[in-house]
Design a protein around this motif. Sequence first.
Motif, PDB file in Angstrom:
ATOM      1  N   PRO A 115     -19.023   6.462  22.168  1.00  0.00           N
ATOM      2  CA  PRO A 115     -18.022   5.391  22.111  1.00  0.00           C
ATOM      3  C   PRO A 115     -18.663   4.006  22.210  1.00  0.00           C
ATOM      4  O   PRO A 115     -18.240   3.075  21.520  1.00  0.00           O
ATOM      5  CB  PRO A 115     -17.124   5.660  23.315  1.00  0.00           C
ATOM      6  N   GLU A 116     -19.715   3.875  23.048  1.00  0.00           N
ATOM      7  CA  GLU A 116     -20.282   2.534  23.214  1.00  0.00           C
ATOM      8  C   GLU A 116     -20.935   2.042  21.921  1.00  0.00           C
ATOM      9  O   GLU A 116     -20.980   0.847  21.650  1.00  0.00           O
ATOM     10  CB  GLU A 116     -21.265   2.468  24.389  1.00  0.00           C
ATOM     11  N   LEU A 119     -18.377   0.614  19.810  1.00  0.00           N
ATOM     12  CA  LEU A 119     -18.047  -0.730  20.285  1.00  0.00           C
ATOM     13  C   LEU A 119     -19.119  -1.744  19.861  1.00  0.00           C
ATOM     14  O   LEU A 119     -18.811  -2.885  19.530  1.00  0.00           O
ATOM     15  CB  LEU A 119     -17.890  -0.739  21.806  1.00  0.00           C
ATOM     16  N   VAL A 120     -20.366  -1.308  19.876  1.00  0.00           N
ATOM     17  CA  VAL A 120     -21.441  -2.198  19.415  1.00  0.00           C
ATOM     18  C   VAL A 120     -21.199  -2.561  17.954  1.00  0.00           C
ATOM     19  O   VAL A 120     -21.321  -3.723  17.554  1.00  0.00           O
ATOM     20  CB  VAL A 120     -22.837  -1.536  19.567  1.00  0.00           C
ATOM     21  N   ARG A 122     -18.360  -2.647  16.396  1.00  0.00           N
ATOM     22  CA  ARG A 122     -17.249  -3.587  16.298  1.00  0.00           C
ATOM     23  C   ARG A 122     -17.666  -4.986  16.755  1.00  0.00           C
ATOM     24  O   ARG A 122     -17.317  -5.986  16.142  1.00  0.00           O
ATOM     25  CB  ARG A 122     -16.074  -3.084  17.139  1.00  0.00           C
ATOM     26  N   PHE A 123     -18.418  -5.015  17.850  1.00  0.00           N
ATOM     27  CA  PHE A 123     -18.908  -6.287  18.385  1.00  0.00           C
ATOM     28  C   PHE A 123     -19.725  -7.026  17.324  1.00  0.00           C
ATOM     29  O   PHE A 123     -19.543  -8.217  17.088  1.00  0.00           O
ATOM     30  CB  PHE A 123     -19.764  -5.993  19.627  1.00  0.00           C
ATOM     31  N   GLU A 172     -25.913 -16.813  21.364  1.00  0.00           N
ATOM     32  CA  GLU A 172     -25.627 -16.086  22.589  1.00  0.00           C
ATOM     33  C   GLU A 172     -25.261 -14.619  22.335  1.00  0.00           C
ATOM     34  O   GLU A 172     -25.768 -13.722  22.987  1.00  0.00           O
ATOM     35  CB  GLU A 172     -24.488 -16.808  23.303  1.00  0.00           C
ATOM     36  N   LYS A 173     -24.395 -14.396  21.343  1.00  0.00           N
ATOM     37  CA  LYS A 173     -23.967 -13.019  21.087  1.00  0.00           C
ATOM     38  C   LYS A 173     -25.107 -12.177  20.519  1.00  0.00           C
ATOM     39  O   LYS A 173     -25.211 -10.988  20.785  1.00  0.00           O
ATOM     40  CB  LYS A 173     -22.774 -13.015  20.146  1.00  0.00           C
ATOM     41  N   ASP A 176     -26.997 -10.973  23.307  1.00  0.00           N
ATOM     42  CA  ASP A 176     -26.293  -9.874  23.969  1.00  0.00           C
ATOM     43  C   ASP A 176     -26.568  -8.540  23.276  1.00  0.00           C
ATOM     44  O   ASP A 176     -26.824  -7.542  23.943  1.00  0.00           O
ATOM     45  CB  ASP A 176     -24.776 -10.137  23.983  1.00  0.00           C
ATOM     46  N   LYS A 179     -30.079  -7.393  24.045  1.00  0.00           N
ATOM     47  CA  LYS A 179     -30.165  -6.962  25.445  1.00  0.00           C
ATOM     48  C   LYS A 179     -29.557  -5.564  25.616  1.00  0.00           C
ATOM     49  O   LYS A 179     -30.126  -4.699  26.284  1.00  0.00           O
ATOM     50  CB  LYS A 179     -29.423  -7.984  26.309  1.00  0.00           C
ATOM     51  N   LEU A 180     -28.383  -5.339  24.987  1.00  0.00           N
ATOM     52  CA  LEU A 180     -27.740  -4.028  25.093  1.00  0.00           C
ATOM     53  C   LEU A 180     -28.634  -2.943  24.515  1.00  0.00           C
ATOM     54  O   LEU A 180     -28.851  -1.905  25.132  1.00  0.00           O
ATOM     55  CB  LEU A 180     -26.392  -4.042  24.361  1.00  0.00           C
ATOM     56  N   HIS A 184     -29.722  -1.697  28.028  1.00  0.00           N
ATOM     57  CA  HIS A 184     -28.571  -1.054  28.667  1.00  0.00           C
ATOM     58  C   HIS A 184     -28.067   0.235  28.026  1.00  0.00           C
ATOM     59  O   HIS A 184     -27.375   0.997  28.672  1.00  0.00           O
ATOM     60  CB  HIS A 184     -27.409  -2.044  28.768  1.00  0.00           C
ATOM     61  N   LEU A 185     -28.346   0.462  26.759  1.00  0.00           N
ATOM     62  CA  LEU A 185     -27.782   1.645  26.116  1.00  0.00           C
ATOM     63  C   LEU A 185     -28.859   2.696  25.881  1.00  0.00           C
ATOM     64  O   LEU A 185     -29.789   2.475  25.115  1.00  0.00           O
ATOM     65  CB  LEU A 185     -27.119   1.263  24.783  1.00  0.00           C
ATOM     66  N   PRO A 186     -28.737   3.827  26.585  1.00  0.00           N
ATOM     67  CA  PRO A 186     -29.748   4.873  26.435  1.00  0.00           C
ATOM     68  C   PRO A 186     -29.838   5.321  24.985  1.00  0.00           C
ATOM     69  O   PRO A 186     -28.821   5.463  24.307  1.00  0.00           O
ATOM     70  CB  PRO A 186     -29.221   6.005  27.313  1.00  0.00           C
TER      71      PRO A 186
END
Lengths: 232, 191
Positions: A115-116, A119-120, A122-123, A172-173, A176, A179-180, A184-186
């Motif tokens: 799911p993440e 979302l990435v 979509r982001f 900035e985005k 992000d 960084k993710l 942050h995302l395995p």
Amino acid sequence: MGSKQEEIQKTIKMSKLLFSHPQLILVLERFGIKLGVREKTVEDICREYEISTKVFLMVVNLNVNTSYHYELNFDAQDIKQIVKYLTKSHSYFADEVFPEIIKNIHLMSEYSQKPEMQLVERFFNEYKNEVDQHFDYENNTVFPYILNLIDANAAENYSVIDYREHHDDIQEKLDDVKKLLIEHLPQKADNNLRRKILFALFDLDTDLQTHSKIENEILIPQVEQLEKQGQA
Amino acid sequence: MIIEPSAIIREGISAIIESMKDSAQLSFADTVEEALKFGQTDLFKIVIVNPVTLNNSKKHLNNLLSLYNRTNVIGLNSNHYDRNLSDNFTDNIFITDKHETITQIISKHFNAAPPASNEIDNTLSEREIDVLKLLATGKSNKEIAEQLFISVHTVISHRKNISSKLGVKSTAALVIYAVANGLIDVDGFTE
């Protein structure tokens, strides 16, 4: 090596310049300069293509060294060429870079089934829409205004000062997303996709930084000067 | 090294330090930038800094701590600041402290080896996780404040700390973090 911080001069051979800084091949493309540069110097090529040497040197120097110090003494014709260069860069981002990244992010999202990752995706799509809007605004409002100011000397009820405000958190985005994906995302087994995406994001980031530097630190102040002259 | 913009406080703290037995040579700066002009950061045996010079920013704090990572950094609190800032110093002096309390704190940390490392802890606190969960389900600052019985101001301050710890600023990216770490179900995520 070690010549990175040295200022690029107009007497350097174009081929030598490109061998030391291959990323400038992209800059040449935006100026409409064709490869097969033979023995010609930067100055020769600029004359041949009717490009302001001053503008060309500013762009290449900023591309190889972001803290490069330039003089703010561009004339109206120089500014027109800067606008043209920036417009070309917009097309490159919109037509080449973003579609490629979006394609790979979509593949990664499908592949991972997480799911993440959806979302990435979509982001990033939303981010791309914002950037598109920003570019459209520049292409359709800011740049025509500047060209009109130069050609017709007509200052309308608009000023580049308004434009400065439009011009902020694109970076900035992007940070992000990097960084993710790095922290942050395995990573499951999306192997080369994530690497491809990250490389593209870092390239885009560097390119966009130079791009906004030219807009914020050169184009805007120079046009402000023109506006003042127009009022005087 | 004393980083303190107020002349009164600066003079005060230096008078206290000079009254101590083995008083040392003092350097002063109004701001962190100015302090850095002294060059080599490991020159100093103790750094006393007023958090006001950090603009309430975790990022500035982290920069300071990593610059002076071989020295004890003591907070000099002249006002109420975000606890997250002062908690990260080795120790804290408050301007309401007694003379001997201040000299005790200073002599304790003077020339002492700094804590193992001024490693900055980037894990979220429980409260921050609560805020992030609600944020990720699309709640506004005001709604989060009401639900957790805290002020909107506190919500904003938690939010800032979450962003600076995770290194992502946009709400959408925070949502992605929350989903990836199982803080919220995807079902709990509404547009």
